[in-house]
Structures are given as C-alpha cells and as structure tokens.
Design a protein around this motif. Structure first.
Motif, short mmCIF file in Angstrom:
data_model
loop_
_atom_site.label_atom_id
_atom_site.label_comp_id
_atom_site.label_asym_id
_atom_site.label_seq_id
_atom_site.Cartn_x
_atom_site.Cartn_y
_atom_site.Cartn_z
N LYS A 130 0.85 -1.18 0.00
CA LYS A 130 0.00 0.00 0.00
C LYS A 130 0.90 1.24 0.00
O LYS A 130 1.85 1.31 0.77
CB LYS A 130 -0.90 0.03 1.24
CG LYS A 130 -1.91 -1.11 1.33
CD LYS A 130 -3.00 -0.98 0.28
CE LYS A 130 -4.06 -2.07 0.45
NZ LYS A 130 -5.10 -1.99 -0.59
N PRO A 131 0.60 2.22 -0.85
CA PRO A 131 1.47 3.40 -0.94
C PRO A 131 1.50 4.23 0.35
O PRO A 131 2.46 4.97 0.58
CB PRO A 131 0.86 4.20 -2.09
CG PRO A 131 -0.56 3.73 -2.18
CD PRO A 131 -0.53 2.29 -1.79
N PHE A 132 0.49 4.09 1.17
CA PHE A 132 0.42 4.90 2.40
C PHE A 132 0.97 4.17 3.63
O PHE A 132 0.93 4.70 4.74
CB PHE A 132 -1.03 5.34 2.67
CG PHE A 132 -2.03 4.22 2.69
CD1 PHE A 132 -2.27 3.50 3.85
CD2 PHE A 132 -2.71 3.87 1.53
CE1 PHE A 132 -3.19 2.47 3.86
CE2 PHE A 132 -3.63 2.83 1.54
CZ PHE A 132 -3.87 2.12 2.70
N ILE A 133 1.48 2.94 3.44
CA ILE A 133 2.08 2.17 4.54
C ILE A 133 3.58 2.07 4.31
O ILE A 133 4.03 1.59 3.27
CB ILE A 133 1.47 0.76 4.64
CG1 ILE A 133 -0.03 0.83 4.90
CG2 ILE A 133 2.17 -0.04 5.73
CD1 ILE A 133 -0.41 1.35 6.26
N GLN A 190 -6.95 -5.67 6.01
CA GLN A 190 -6.96 -4.72 7.10
C GLN A 190 -5.56 -4.16 7.35
O GLN A 190 -4.57 -4.68 6.84
CB GLN A 190 -7.49 -5.38 8.38
CG GLN A 190 -6.66 -6.58 8.83
CD GLN A 190 -7.24 -7.26 10.06
OE1 GLN A 190 -7.61 -6.59 11.03
NE2 GLN A 190 -7.34 -8.58 10.03
N ILE A 191 -5.51 -3.10 8.13
CA ILE A 191 -4.25 -2.50 8.58
C ILE A 191 -4.04 -2.93 10.02
O ILE A 191 -4.94 -2.78 10.86
CB ILE A 191 -4.29 -0.96 8.49
CG1 ILE A 191 -4.71 -0.51 7.08
CG2 ILE A 191 -2.94 -0.38 8.87
CD1 ILE A 191 -3.79 -0.95 5.98
N ILE A 192 -2.87 -3.47 10.32
CA ILE A 192 -2.60 -3.94 11.68
C ILE A 192 -1.38 -3.23 12.24
O ILE A 192 -0.48 -2.81 11.51
CB ILE A 192 -2.39 -5.46 11.73
CG1 ILE A 192 -1.16 -5.86 10.90
CG2 ILE A 192 -3.64 -6.19 11.25
CD1 ILE A 192 -0.76 -7.32 11.08
N ASP A 193 -1.35 -3.08 13.55
CA ASP A 193 -0.19 -2.53 14.26
C ASP A 193 0.76 -3.66 14.61
O ASP A 193 0.34 -4.79 14.90
CB ASP A 193 -0.63 -1.81 15.53
CG ASP A 193 -1.50 -0.60 15.23
OD1 ASP A 193 -1.19 0.13 14.27
OD2 ASP A 193 -2.50 -0.40 15.96
N CYS A 194 2.05 -3.38 14.57
CA CYS A 194 3.07 -4.39 14.84
C CYS A 194 4.22 -3.75 15.59
O CYS A 194 4.50 -2.54 15.42
CB CYS A 194 3.56 -5.01 13.53
SG CYS A 194 4.72 -6.39 13.73
N ASN A 195 4.90 -4.55 16.41
CA ASN A 195 6.04 -4.04 17.17
C ASN A 195 7.27 -4.93 17.00
O ASN A 195 8.15 -4.93 17.85
CB ASN A 195 5.67 -3.92 18.66
CG ASN A 195 6.65 -3.03 19.42
OD1 ASN A 195 7.02 -1.96 18.94
ND2 ASN A 195 7.09 -3.49 20.58
N SER A 196 7.30 -5.71 15.91
CA SER A 196 8.49 -6.53 15.67
C SER A 196 9.69 -5.63 15.48
O SER A 196 9.58 -4.49 15.04
CB SER A 196 8.28 -7.42 14.43
OG SER A 196 8.07 -6.63 13.28
N ALA A 197 10.85 -6.14 15.85
CA ALA A 197 12.11 -5.37 15.82
C ALA A 197 12.11 -4.26 16.87
O ALA A 197 13.01 -3.43 16.90
CB ALA A 197 12.39 -4.77 14.44
N GLY A 198 11.10 -4.24 17.75
CA GLY A 198 11.05 -3.26 18.81
C GLY A 198 10.67 -1.87 18.36
O GLY A 198 10.82 -0.90 19.11
#
Length: 277
Positions: A216-219, A252-260
């Motif tokens: 997605k261009p906005f991600i 969908q758009i999801i939040d992630c915290n991989s790599a801290g």
C-alpha cells in the motif's frame, strides 16, 4: 571439495526429520540399506545419478544437500531473534488460526495440517492442542529448536520439517494447509506454482488459509522487512483460489512491534475450501 562426512550427516539429519528409515530410503532409490548406511557414515557418496531423487525425497535442492546451505548455516533472517530466550512472535495464537479451529469445529481429530513457515511454533502448537496432526515447516535452525522446546513444555507433539518452503516438495495430502505471514518469501515467478501445489495436496473438503502482506502506498515498509521478501497485491489470493469456495477474504491494517519499533502492515487473509478433486 565435497566432504563425505558432512554430506553423510546431512543425509542422516534430513532422513530422520522426514521420518524415513534407511530401509525406506533404500527402497525409494533402489539401492541397498547398506549403501545408505555407508553414505551416512561418510564412507561413500551417492552416485550422481541418484542425487535428483534423493534430494527430492529429502525435500531439499541438490546444491544444498551437497553444500549444507539450508541446514548447517544461517538460513533465516530471524535466526538472531529466535536464538534469544524470549519468543519473538509471542506464544499467543493468531486470529486466523482460531478461525480455522472454529470452522472445523468437532472435525479436527486425526486431521492433518501443514503450517508453512511455522516460526517459533505459536500456531503449530495451538493447532496440536486443538487435535490436529501438525507438520510444522520451518527453515530456521533456532526456530526449529524453539518449536521443539515449546512442544515439549506444552505437552503437545508436532512433526517438525526442517526445510526451506521454496525447495520443499509436498508428499502428503492435508486437510488444512496454512501460513501466517510467511509466503512473502516466495519469489514472484514461483508463486503460482506453489499455490497450485498447495491446492493439489489438499483433500477435497479441506481448507487453505493464508495471511499475506499487501503493498500500500500509504504504509511504510516495516523496519525488519528483508530484501528477499516480496509484497502481494490486493486480490492476489482471491485469484489463486477463484475455483474454490471462499469462506473468508479480509484486508486490514494492523499494528506491529516486531524489531522493537512500532509500525503498521497492510495484510490480506483468505480461508478457502476445496470443493472438488
């Protein structure tokens, strides 16, 4: 220069991980069990004419069988994270895995499931807890150790397949073929063939379920995105499964915290049922 002892150890390791005896390998290759024993002890090498079938049987390329590229060395961008004591992806199973269990309801006992790119085993162990016979396919050596560690501590067995998803040749048919955020490692020119293979090796009435990353261009690209990872486009999964019954198809758009580091992903998931042979 080829090292007979190292090749022999690789053959023995792969044979055991695939669940073969020396007698079974000898039958497939039309050689004696004594010949297989000599290979594994480093006293001889397989004839070059046997290498294509041997590599295919063990689920690896000829080059990697001879050089050990995907077994004895670092094979995954997550190796460093998987070596740590904590679980990089956590132990909570995914929502997609939970949906599979809900769809199967009471029809999970003795059902075979393949988890492609199993990581540290969070979904593989969950499926085993729910009654599936689980094959966990993973190419990271530290990841494999984490799966076995989690399996032992939880008391639920899974069959670990230590292989790269690209070179792995499916032999069995499954009631469920599943992946969660791993198929971006399939090269673009190989995707169609791989999805066709997954569909062929699914029993009639069985399910395929995948979660993929969509461009997605906005991600922004995730901080731990690798150079050998490739995005999908919206609608790709639906096109691969146009001839199946599509039970769910979500984006969908999801939040992630991989790599801290906090970031987002655009993801697309599908659950499809095979309706005919």
């Amino acid at each position: 220069m080829l090292n007979d002892n190292q090749i022999g150890r690789r053959i023995a390791l792969l044979r055991k991980e695939r669940g073969y005896t020396q007698e079974q390998i000898s039958f497939i290759l039309n050689v004696t069990p004594q010949a297989v024993s000599k290979w594994e002890k480093g006293n001889a090498l397989p004839d070059t004419s046997l290498l294509p079938l041997l590599a295919k049987t063990l689920g690896i390329s000829i080059d990697r069988l001879l050089t050990g590229g995907s077994i004895m060395e670092k094979t995954s961008p997550y190796d460093g994270e998987y070596k740590k004591e904590e679980y990089y992806w956590g132990l909570q199973h995914s929502l997609l895995a939970e949906r599979i269990v809900e769809i199967m309801q009471d029809d999970k006992a003795n059902k075979r499931l393949l988890d492609i790119g199993s990581g540290e085993g969070r979904d593989a162990i969950y499926f085993a807890k729910c009654g599936f016979q689980v094959d966990a396919l993973e190419n990271s050596t530290p990841g494999i150790e984490k799966i076995r560690q989690y399996s032992q501590s939880s008391g639920y067995d899974v069959n670990v397949l230590h292989s790269d998803m690209i070179g792995y040749e499916l032999k069995a048919s499954y009631d469920v073929i599943y992946s969660h955020g791993s198929l971006q490692f399939l090269p673009l020119d190989q995707r169609k063939n791989h999805f066709e293979k997954y569909k062929r090796h699914t029993c009639v009435g069985g399910l395929n379920a995948h979660l993929i990353f969509v461009e997605k261009p906005f991600i922004k690209i995730a901080p731990d995105w690798q150079k050998d990872e490739f995005f999908y486009l919206s609608g790709d999964l639906a096109r691969y499964y146009h001839d199946w019954e599509i039970l769910r198809c979500d984006e969908q758009i999801i939040d992630c915290n991989s790599a801290g580091i906090s970031h987002q992903h655009a993801v697309h998931s599908i659950i499809a049922r095979k309706i005919e042979a």
